[in-house]
Design a protein around this motif. Structure first.
Motif, PDB file in Angstrom:
ATOM      1  N   LEU A  13      -7.287  -1.490   6.115  1.00 49.20           N
ATOM      2  CA  LEU A  13      -5.889  -1.240   5.764  1.00 49.20           C
ATOM      3  C   LEU A  13      -4.992  -2.363   6.286  1.00 49.20           C
ATOM      4  N   MET A  14      -5.312  -2.899   7.456  1.00 44.45           N
ATOM      5  CA  MET A  14      -4.517  -3.994   8.002  1.00 44.45           C
ATOM      6  C   MET A  14      -4.951  -5.341   7.439  1.00 44.45           C
ATOM      7  N   SER A  15      -6.266  -5.605   7.465  1.00 40.01           N
ATOM      8  CA  SER A  15      -6.747  -6.909   7.005  1.00 40.01           C
ATOM      9  C   SER A  15      -6.567  -7.080   5.506  1.00 40.01           C
ATOM     10  N   GLY A  16      -6.652  -5.973   4.761  1.00 44.69           N
ATOM     11  CA  GLY A  16      -6.485  -6.069   3.317  1.00 44.69           C
ATOM     12  C   GLY A  16      -5.078  -6.472   2.913  1.00 44.69           C
ATOM     13  N   VAL A  17      -4.076  -5.949   3.613  1.00 42.96           N
ATOM     14  CA  VAL A  17      -2.693  -6.356   3.338  1.00 42.96           C
ATOM     15  C   VAL A  17      -2.514  -7.829   3.676  1.00 42.96           C
ATOM     16  N   TRP A  18      -3.116  -8.256   4.774  1.00 43.02           N
ATOM     17  CA  TRP A  18      -3.085  -9.689   5.120  1.00 43.02           C
ATOM     18  C   TRP A  18      -3.758 -10.531   4.035  1.00 43.02           C
ATOM     19  N   TYR A  19      -4.914 -10.109   3.581  1.00 43.28           N
ATOM     20  CA  TYR A  19      -5.679 -10.859   2.578  1.00 43.28           C
ATOM     21  C   TYR A  19      -4.919 -10.963   1.265  1.00 43.28           C
ATOM     22  N   LEU A  20      -4.333  -9.867   0.832  1.00 44.58           N
ATOM     23  CA  LEU A  20      -3.681  -9.832  -0.472  1.00 44.58           C
ATOM     24  C   LEU A  20      -2.260 -10.365  -0.452  1.00 44.58           C
ATOM     25  N   GLU A  21      -1.545 -10.150   0.664  1.00 42.07           N
ATOM     26  CA  GLU A  21      -0.101 -10.415   0.652  1.00 42.07           C
ATOM     27  C   GLU A  21       0.394 -11.278   1.804  1.00 42.07           C
ATOM     28  N   ARG A  22      -0.493 -11.687   2.674  1.00 44.61           N
ATOM     29  CA  ARG A  22      -0.114 -12.459   3.860  1.00 44.61           C
ATOM     30  C   ARG A  22       0.956 -11.749   4.683  1.00 44.61           C
ATOM     31  N   ARG A  23       0.714 -10.441   4.865  1.00 52.13           N
ATOM     32  CA  ARG A  23       1.542  -9.613   5.730  1.00 52.13           C
ATOM     33  C   ARG A  23       0.616  -8.801   6.621  1.00 52.13           C
ATOM     34  N   VAL A  24       1.016  -8.582   7.846  1.00 52.97           N
ATOM     35  CA  VAL A  24       0.195  -7.822   8.784  1.00 52.97           C
ATOM     36  C   VAL A  24       0.970  -6.589   9.227  1.00 52.97           C
ATOM     37  N   PRO A  25       0.536  -5.409   8.773  1.00 51.14           N
ATOM     38  CA  PRO A  25       1.196  -4.183   9.234  1.00 51.14           C
ATOM     39  C   PRO A  25       0.674  -3.757  10.601  1.00 51.14           C
ATOM     40  N   ARG A  26       1.522  -3.147  11.351  1.00 54.70           N
ATOM     41  CA  ARG A  26       1.098  -2.465  12.582  1.00 54.70           C
ATOM     42  C   ARG A  26       0.856  -0.996  12.245  1.00 54.70           C
ATOM     43  N   ILE A  27      -0.334  -0.519  12.566  1.00 53.27           N
ATOM     44  CA  ILE A  27      -0.666   0.887  12.361  1.00 53.27           C
ATOM     45  C   ILE A  27      -1.030   1.471  13.715  1.00 53.27           C
ATOM     46  N   ASP A  28      -0.205   2.356  14.226  1.00 47.48           N
ATOM     47  CA  ASP A  28      -0.493   3.010  15.501  1.00 47.48           C
ATOM     48  C   ASP A  28      -1.601   4.046  15.313  1.00 47.48           C
ATOM     49  N   PRO A  29      -2.375   4.343  16.366  1.00 44.56           N
ATOM     50  CA  PRO A  29      -3.394   5.397  16.232  1.00 44.56           C
ATOM     51  C   PRO A  29      -2.815   6.719  15.739  1.00 44.56           C
TER      52      PRO A  29
END
Length: 281
Positions: free
Chosen positions: A98-114
């Motif tokens: 979920l995090m790396s895929g957004v980076w791969y597709l859009e060059r954005r890194v979301p923060r996802i808390d547990p």
């Protein structure tokens, strides 16, 4: 690597970060058959879901649900530490993607808390509540949004992704460690493997395996604490002269204990001769 997808500047500057992330997560879910995720609003989690930092009862329910799925799918009764390892592997792979895929597709890194992730005990589907924190590059129109933060260059963005995955998985590993019965290095090795394999999978899914390999290799070219090793891809050549990327996992997901004859192709137990046999088959 070029940006594969960005919304228009007008849309980005008018759309809150959680809405942008909802769209990105839905896109990933549509692309990736092996990923099962649904988007929920804050405070709207579905009945029958658990979070892995909710306490011991939730973790035990998570492990038992995986044990039940193993019994159903494989007619096999797995010891608790095997069920826990399999469940943790699925969690690390899915949440990292979920995090790396957004980076791969859009060059954005979301923060996802547990606390933003819950797991449906019946289906194994992941629920994610999109947050407001996002790292991106200076030229990204999303950088103007509240909660977004621009970093200087591509390597800084990769560092943000490594940190986001590590910060999420740290508390999860602490909760799961007693059930998995493995030490810190082995647990972080599992996370490293799943971070790499998610990007590899995404590249294959999009018809460009080499791009997925390059992305994973750029993200983890070597050990970066707490990740104990790099992507370490290498090639195997089949009889038709084609080169196929492969790697050997730093850790083991214990699938071989369920299906001994079907160990993963990247398992330390699977030799190159067997990998080639599968590729030729």
């Amino acid at each position: 690597m070029t940006v594969a997808h960005l919304e228009t500047a007008q849309a980005d500057t008018a759309t809150p970060v959680p809405v942008l992330l909802s769209a990105a997560f839905r896109r990933l879910d549509a692309i990736c058959e092996a990923l099962s995720v649904r988007i929920v609003e804050p405070g709207r989690s579905t009945a029958g879901t658990v979070g892995l930092t909710d306490g011991q009862e939730s973790v035990e329910a998570f492990v038992e649900a995986e044990a039940a799925r193993i019994r159903e799918r494989h007619d096999h009764t797995a010891p608790r530490h095997v069920a826990a390892s399999r469940a943790l592997h699925d969690y690390a792979w899915s949440v990292s993607l979920l995090m790396s895929g957004v980076w791969y597709l859009e060059r954005r890194v979301p923060r996802i808390d547990p606390g933003d992730i819950r797991v449906d005990l019946t289906s194994g589907t992941f629920e994610v509540t999109p947050g407001t924190a996002l790292a991106c590059l200076p030229g990204d129109p999303a950088a103007l949004l509240p909660g977004a933060r621009a970093v200087a260059h591509q390597e800084a963005l990769r560092a943000e992704l490594r940190a986001a995955v590590a910060d999420h998985m740290g508390p999860v590993l602490e909760a799961m460690g007693p059930y998995v019965r493995r030490g810190s290095r082995a647990l972080w090795g599992l996370v490293s493997d799943d971070l790499v394999s998610g990007l590899w999978y995404l590249g294959r899914t999009r018809g460009d395996e080499a791009a997925g390999v390059r992305a994973a290799s750029a993200l983890l070219p070597a050990a970066h604490a707490p990740f104990p090793g790099g992507a370490d891809f290498r090639s195997l050549r089949t009889s038709d002269g084609r080169e196929h990327p492969t790697r050997t996992r730093l850790g083991c997901c214990l699938y071989y204990t369920i299906r001994p004859a079907e160990a993963c192709s990247t398992c330390p137990r699977t030799c190159d001769a067997e990998r080639l046999r599968r590729l030729e088959g």
